[in-house]
Design an enzyme around this catalytic site. Structure first.
Site, short mmCIF file in Angstrom:
data_model
loop_
_atom_site.label_atom_id
_atom_site.label_comp_id
_atom_site.label_asym_id
_atom_site.label_seq_id
_atom_site.Cartn_x
_atom_site.Cartn_y
_atom_site.Cartn_z
NE ARG A 168 -3.85 -0.04 2.30
CZ ARG A 168 -4.28 0.66 3.35
NH1 ARG A 168 -4.18 -0.13 4.66
NH2 ARG A 168 -5.06 1.77 3.51
CG ASP A 169 3.18 4.41 1.34
OD1 ASP A 169 2.82 4.97 0.35
OD2 ASP A 169 3.62 5.12 2.26
CG PHE A 170 5.20 -2.06 -3.58
CD1 PHE A 170 6.00 -2.41 -2.45
CD2 PHE A 170 5.44 -2.86 -4.79
CE1 PHE A 170 7.02 -3.48 -2.71
CE2 PHE A 170 5.93 -3.66 -5.25
CZ PHE A 170 6.79 -4.25 -3.99
CG HIS A 174 8.61 3.04 1.43
ND1 HIS A 174 7.33 3.37 0.87
CD2 HIS A 174 9.04 4.23 2.23
CE1 HIS A 174 6.92 4.57 1.58
NE2 HIS A 174 7.99 5.16 1.99
#
Length: 269
Positions: A168-170, A174
């Site tokens: 969900r924050d790919f 990250h």
């Protein structure tokens, strides 16, 4: 909304020796360090203890107003650090490099006032893959390095989604790797790449297609400055899918069309 298990707490031996029989939640609520975030009931910081560096995410409780606001926006509210430590356990189980847990816990049963934390070892001497695009525009990598990094990310994404987790924050920011990459610009299959920032991750029996699209579209968007050829993109798609190239292009055409559309939408914003 499911109630959380009350008063669970785990501390690795190095932390347990310092905080045994002490009010851990109160200590962490007030501990000093380099603060990265302090809002919406969540405090994120780096702190040092006995000459070791740790990363803390402490959740104080977001309140009902924040929970209701998220639900009205059709968003799943983040009310606890539990997401993060469960995602770390999941990635470890499936052989995906991530942060190392040093402690975690939650306290309370009311979702609006739940206190929780997760502590990981600080990933020192690392750099974000966000800078790869800029670096490779100035210093193109070897064919072997580009292949190895594409293979690494495709395997990580494929393993994660096939086993039921979406990030969900790919984004490339990250993913962390050894900071010496900025100097030598080389990478091989044995070099670790760490997936971080897991507080929004969701784990199910099967990853829904729409969340595959969101994750992959976000990754594609964040790689927009990386000089990738059509062959590079096909290599990622094939490795991710685990299918022969022709079968992948036939069976997953809709998926990759939507991934591209998602990335283009993000680029236009």
């Amino acid at each position: 909304m499911a109630l959380m298990k009350k008063n669970s707490c785990y501390l690795r031996q190095d932390l347990a020796q310092v905080w045994a029989d002490k009010p851990v939640f109160d200590i962490l609520a007030n501990i000093d360090g380099e603060i990265f975030r302090d809002k919406e009931g969540r405090r994120t910081l780096r702190f040092e203890l006995n000459d070791r560096s740790y990363f803390l995410k402490y959740h104080q409780g977001v309140g009902w107003a924040e929970i209701i606001k998220n639900l009205l926006q059709m968003r799943l509210p983040i009310i606890s650090a539990r997401n993060e430590w469960q995602a770390i356990h999941f990635l470890e189980k499936h052989g995906i490099e991530t942060m190392t847990l040093a402690g975690y816990g939650d306290k309370g049963i009311n979702p609006a006032t739940l206190r929780s934390f997760v502590i990981t070892d600080d990933l020192v001497n690392t750099m974000s893959l966000e800078y790869v695009g800029e670096q490779w525009q100035q210093r193109p990598p070897s064919f072997a390095t580009k292949q190895a990094l594409i293979r690494k990310l495709a395997n990580m994404a494929g393993t994660m989604h096939k086993n039921g987790m979406n990030h969900r924050d790919f984004y490339l920011c990250h993913f962390l790797l050894d900071e010496r990459f900025a100097e030598h610009n080389t990478f091989d299959d044995n070099a670790p790449v760490y997936l971080i920032d897991l507080h929004r991750a969701t784990i199910r029996h099967k990853t829904p297609k729409r969340w595959q699209i969101k994750d992959l579209g976000s990754l594609y968007f964040s790689a927009s400055r990386v000089p990738l050829t059509k062959r590079d993109k096909l290599r990622f798609m094939q490795i991710y899918s685990g299918l022969p190239l022709r079968a992948m292009l036939s069976e997953q055409a809709d998926l990759w069309r939507e991934v591209k559309r998602r990335a283009q939408k993000l680029l236009a914003e």
